[in-house]
Design a protein around this motif. Structure first.
Motif, PDB file in Angstrom:
ATOM      1  N   HIS A 106      -0.716   7.875   4.401  1.00  0.00           N
ATOM      2  CA  HIS A 106       0.038   7.130   3.417  1.00  0.00           C
ATOM      3  C   HIS A 106       1.529   7.223   3.721  1.00  0.00           C
ATOM      4  O   HIS A 106       1.995   8.167   4.373  1.00  0.00           O
ATOM      5  N   CYS A 164       3.648   6.056  13.131  1.00  0.00           N
ATOM      6  CA  CYS A 164       4.052   6.713  11.891  1.00  0.00           C
ATOM      7  C   CYS A 164       5.569   6.933  11.877  1.00  0.00           C
ATOM      8  O   CYS A 164       6.227   6.937  12.924  1.00  0.00           O
ATOM      9  N   GLU A 183      -5.482   4.548  -3.475  1.00  0.00           N
ATOM     10  CA  GLU A 183      -4.111   4.465  -3.002  1.00  0.00           C
ATOM     11  C   GLU A 183      -3.805   5.480  -1.910  1.00  0.00           C
ATOM     12  O   GLU A 183      -2.846   5.300  -1.150  1.00  0.00           O
ATOM     13  N   VAL A 184      -4.575   6.547  -1.823  1.00  0.00           N
ATOM     14  CA  VAL A 184      -4.260   7.618  -0.885  1.00  0.00           C
ATOM     15  C   VAL A 184      -5.294   7.746   0.212  1.00  0.00           C
ATOM     16  O   VAL A 184      -5.391   8.761   0.865  1.00  0.00           O
ATOM     17  N   GLN A 216       0.807  -1.213   0.000  1.00  0.00           N
ATOM     18  CA  GLN A 216       0.000   0.000   0.000  1.00  0.00           C
ATOM     19  C   GLN A 216       0.852   1.282   0.000  1.00  0.00           C
ATOM     20  O   GLN A 216       0.299   2.376  -0.092  1.00  0.00           O
ATOM     21  N   ASP A 217       2.148   1.133   0.128  1.00  0.00           N
ATOM     22  CA  ASP A 217       3.024   2.321   0.097  1.00  0.00           C
ATOM     23  C   ASP A 217       3.024   2.943  -1.294  1.00  0.00           C
ATOM     24  O   ASP A 217       2.965   2.238  -2.312  1.00  0.00           O
ATOM     25  N   LEU A 218       3.113   4.257  -1.331  1.00  0.00           N
ATOM     26  CA  LEU A 218       3.086   4.994  -2.589  1.00  0.00           C
ATOM     27  C   LEU A 218       4.484   5.068  -3.200  1.00  0.00           C
ATOM     28  O   LEU A 218       5.488   5.231  -2.494  1.00  0.00           O
TER      29      LEU A 218
END
Length: 821
Positions: free
Chosen positions: A259, A321, A254-255, A241-243
């Motif tokens: 993210h 995070c 995706e966002v 799922q990382d951009l």
């Protein structure tokens, strides 16, 4: 370096640093001659000294609860050819020593370094041994570099507040205490003749707890059996799922929610090195503390003294995070504010493209003390406490008047000067007090060198220029950065929603960091008594020549220009055939490091008004709008300096005479006084040329020199007005970015690393070629490894049947590899 050393007597060193309150250290009888095997250590090499010393310490149980073990690695020797190599050992707690294998290097409590006896090679001795051009000087310099690098490595890996180190020089030793301000050292002592002193030191060091040994109590080691260790491994695991920050567009799914970019998780994963310890760090957040998990620093300084900046990709234990953690030893006496306070002010004012503050604060009461001991040893007041502290003779009056010099984390010099003391005042301390400080920001950015094309470089610099403009003009801030450099302009990818609202785009934006040296704009026109701080390579030509002038907006704009020049020449395609050589000549005078004034930068921006190549000589061109960007700005700066020179030339100069005397008489008196002073200082007779008839005749026949008119024109004033504030630069760069002729492939491709040499397996021939008889010598040169097969009808005459048979076999099977004899 000599100014950073404070020498204390053995008794005072023990009373000051080796008497913890939780332990009552009692005198203990020393076993009979524990170092008797080292009687002739003056004539031994470091290997023999280390073996005998380690054996003596462990055999006589001089460090209860600990052992002295030799490190698995030797010190490298890159500084000087032929310099002696050093061997290191470590005092380690017994419970940290495994039954099999070796202890981890990060478990050492007190490092010990062994060097052979070399006359005048003690790096902590006085200034009378400063010459580094001799063999002893090169050896002394190398030893200091090795110990400094080792100390910096332990400061970074173990989160040290200070560090004790034992150094053995043949049959003498010193106990060293390092901190970010300098070194406190004991005098060299013969441990064979006076074993009690060293034995007492060893016993005291073994009884100290971690805090008394210099370990930061707010940094907790994360071991492999701890839950946080597994938590860090899980956070570093690849996530689909990382951009991808290289993508231009991102779908709606995706966002969703918070993210993470792939490069962020990759940087955190790379920091979890198997040979580097992990820690749980505490950072002040008001009246409470927040915990963060870190591994190896992504950014770290190379100098053990000074700020010691380290940057980490940290995992927030509260939110889960990734954030950026900056650990630094800030100068306590600096007029500059704490970086977190400045960021809070910028964030509250709504300044864009600056880091977002999460929390910050000083780490407990952790501060350096070497500066205090230096001042105590140099106090001349009769009411001040006496001390045996002293420094090397290099701390003379001439040296004390110099500005104290320290290095930042990227190796850039930072200067501070002090006001001249009165006749009866104490000498200024060359060591600066530092306080431990940590700050957390939200953004984890990329270095500027990661830009992909010239248009992107200009866009990133424009974003930082906007941040600078907002901070300088917003009534709530009115602040100048004062340290614009390539290291302080970063790339931060952002996810922005498309105008039609159907998707998101990933845009690389600029981020202007490191605001701790900034000052409010109301001090812009006030000359500073402090030395100039900042990155000299990107500093304006005006500030390089006038270190005490206040920083103006034009100086900051010029720094942005130099950043563009550096990264354009270094990474973009141009007609410059040797970018590295060009940059050396542009930023340094004749290519010499630390020689900033008089370089090609000064000539280009003050005289030429254009950038040119060196060989062949001609205009520097990129064949893109970057030519117009750099060309227009440098013409404006040239006009700016032309006006500055004209105004300085026509400015009224102060008179040497008093107001009651006439101008002519005052000039004559001042000139006579100057000549008299010159005569006394130089001890040479003064000759007045006006009384010489030959000189008078020469003056009468001399043709007048016609100087070119350097009066600024109206066009010059219009060009100079462009760099007086941000308006023109912001609009001009924005207009250039809308042009369609920016190339997409103007970035110089990175040269791939050369592949490792392919392993060529040895060919074993069926017929073994015997070695020639020992009684005969081979008179011909060795044959090539890839010699062609020997033909049966060769004209070369062979005298040995075995060699002829081997050659015939080689002709049938193909070429074989031969070993050179």
């Amino acid at each position: 370096m000599a100014n950073s050393v404070v020498q204390l007597g053995n008794d005072e060193f023990s009373r000051a640093f080796l008497r913890p309150s939780h332990i009552n250290v009692r005198e203990k009888r020393v076993s009979l001659a524990p170092f008797s095997s080292l009687k002739h250590a003056r004539n031994m090499d470091e290997t023999e000294i280390s073996q005998l010393f380690i054996s003596a310490v462990n055999r006589h149980h001089l460090i209860p609860g600990s052992v002295l073990v030799q490190n698995a690695h030797k010190l490298s020797c890159p500084a000087a050819e032929g310099a002696q190599r050093g061997i290191s050992a470590s005092i380690i707690r017994s419970l940290h020593v495994p039954r099999r294998g070796q202890a981890h290097w990060a478990d050492q409590r007190v490092p010990v370094y062994f060097f052979p006896r070399v006359p005048d090679a003690d790096p902590f001795a006085g200034a009378e041994k400063k010459n580094d051009n001799t063999e002893a000087g090169r050896e002394r310099k190398w030893r200091l570099e090795q110990m400094s690098e080792a100390a910096e490595r332990l400061f970074s890996a173990q989160h040290r507040v200070f560090l004790f180190m034992i150094v053995i020089f043949g049959r003498k030793f010193r106990l060293i205490r390092w901190d970010r301000a300098g070194i406190i050292a004991t005098p060299p002592t013969d441990y064979y003749e006076q074993p009690g002193i060293l034995c007492d030191y060893l016993r005291r060091l073994s009884l100290l707890d971690d805090a008394s040994l210099g370990f930061d109590p707010t940094a907790t080691r994360v071991l492999s059996r701890d839950p946080d260790f597994l938590r860090m491994d899980v956070a570093a695991t690849l996530n689909n799922q990382d951009l991808d920050h290289f993508k231009c567009h991102a779908e709606e799914g995706e966002v969703g929610g918070p993210h993470v970019f792939r490069y962020v998780r990759s940087m955190f994963r790379d920091s979890l090195s198997s040979d580097w310890p992990r820690y749980r760090l505490q950072v002040p957040d008001g009246d409470s503390m927040r915990d963060y998990l870190v591994g190896k620093p992504v950014v770290h300084g190379s100098n053990v003294f000074g700020r010691g900046t380290r940057g980490y990709v940290a995992f927030d234990c509260r939110t889960g995070c990734f954030v950026w953690l900056k650990d630094v030893w800030r100068a306590s006496v600096m007029v500059a504010e704490r970086e977190g306070d400045v960021l809070r002010e910028l964030n509250e004012a709504g300044i864009e493209n600056v880091p977002t503050l999460v929390c910050h604060g000083d780490v407990g009461d952790q501060a350096t003390v070497t500066d205090l001991w230096w001042s105590r040893g140099h106090t001349t007041s009769p009411t001040s406490p006496s001390s045996s502290a002293s420094t090397s003779p290099s701390s003379t009056g001439r040296k004390r008047k110099r500005a104290a010099r320290h290095h930042s984390d990227n190796g850039v010099s930072r200067f501070r000067s002090r006001q001249a003391p009165s006749a009866n005042a104490n000498p200024p301390c060359p060591l600066r007090r530092h306080t431990h400080y940590r700050v957390i920001v939200k953004e984890i950015a990329l270095p500027l060198k990661n830009f992909q094309r010239g248009k992107q470089l200009a866009s990133i610099v424009l974003d930082c220029l906007r941040a600078h403009h907002q901070a300088a003009t917003n009534p709530a801030t009115m602040r100048l950065h004062r340290d614009i450099s390539g290291e302080n302009i970063l790339i931060y990818p952002r996810v922005r929603q498309e105008k039609d609202g159907r998707g998101h785009s990933i845009v690389w934006t600029g981020l202007l960091i490191d605001w701790e040296l900034s000052k409010h704009g109301d001090s812009e026109n006030v000359p500073t008594s402090e030395g100039r701080m900042g990155t000299h390579e990107f500093m304006s030509v005006n500030l390089l020549g006038n270190l005490h002038d206040p920083v103006k907006i034009s100086d900051e704009l010029e720094s942005f220009f130099h950043v563009l020049v550096y990264y354009s020449v270094r990474y973009l395609r141009s007609n410059c055939t040797s970018p590295n050589s060009w940059l050396d000549n542009y930023f340094y005078f004749c290519g010499f490091p630390n020689a900033y004034t008089g370089a090609l930068k000064s000539v280009a921006i003050k005289q030429h008004g254009y950038l040119s190549t060196l060989v062949p000589e001609g205009p520097l061109l990129f064949d893109s709008p970057m030519d117009q960007l750099l060309g227009t700005l440098i013409k404006s700066f040239r006009a700016h300096y032309k006006i500055m020179y004209h105004e300085a030339l026509n400015a009224p100069t102060p008179s040497f005479a008093s107001s009651s005397s006439s101008g002519t008489e005052s000039q004559k008196a001042a000139r006579a006084a100057a000549l008299a002073i010159f005569a006394v200082e130089s001890m040479v007779p003064v000759t007045v040329l006006e009384d010489d008839p030959e000189f008078a005749e020469y003056e009468a026949n001399k043709q007048p020199i016609v100087h070119p008119d350097k009066t600024p024109t109206e066009e010059d004033r219009q060009l100079a007005s462009r760099v007086a504030d941000h308006s023109f630069a912001l609009d001009f760069i924005s207009q250039l970015l809308h042009r369609n002729d920016w190339p997409d492939d103007d970035r110089i491709p990175q040269c791939p690393a050369p592949p490792p040499p392919a392993h060529e397996p040895d060919v074993e021939p069926d017929v073994e070629e015997p070695a020639p008889p020992t009684k005969r010598r081979r008179t011909t040169g060795p044959k090539e490894k890839t010699a062609s097969p020997t033909r049966a009808g060769t004209e070369v005459r062979r005298t040995r049947s075995r060699t002829r048979a081997a050659a015939a076999a080689a002709a049938q099977k193909g070429p074989i590899r031969r070993r050179k004899t």
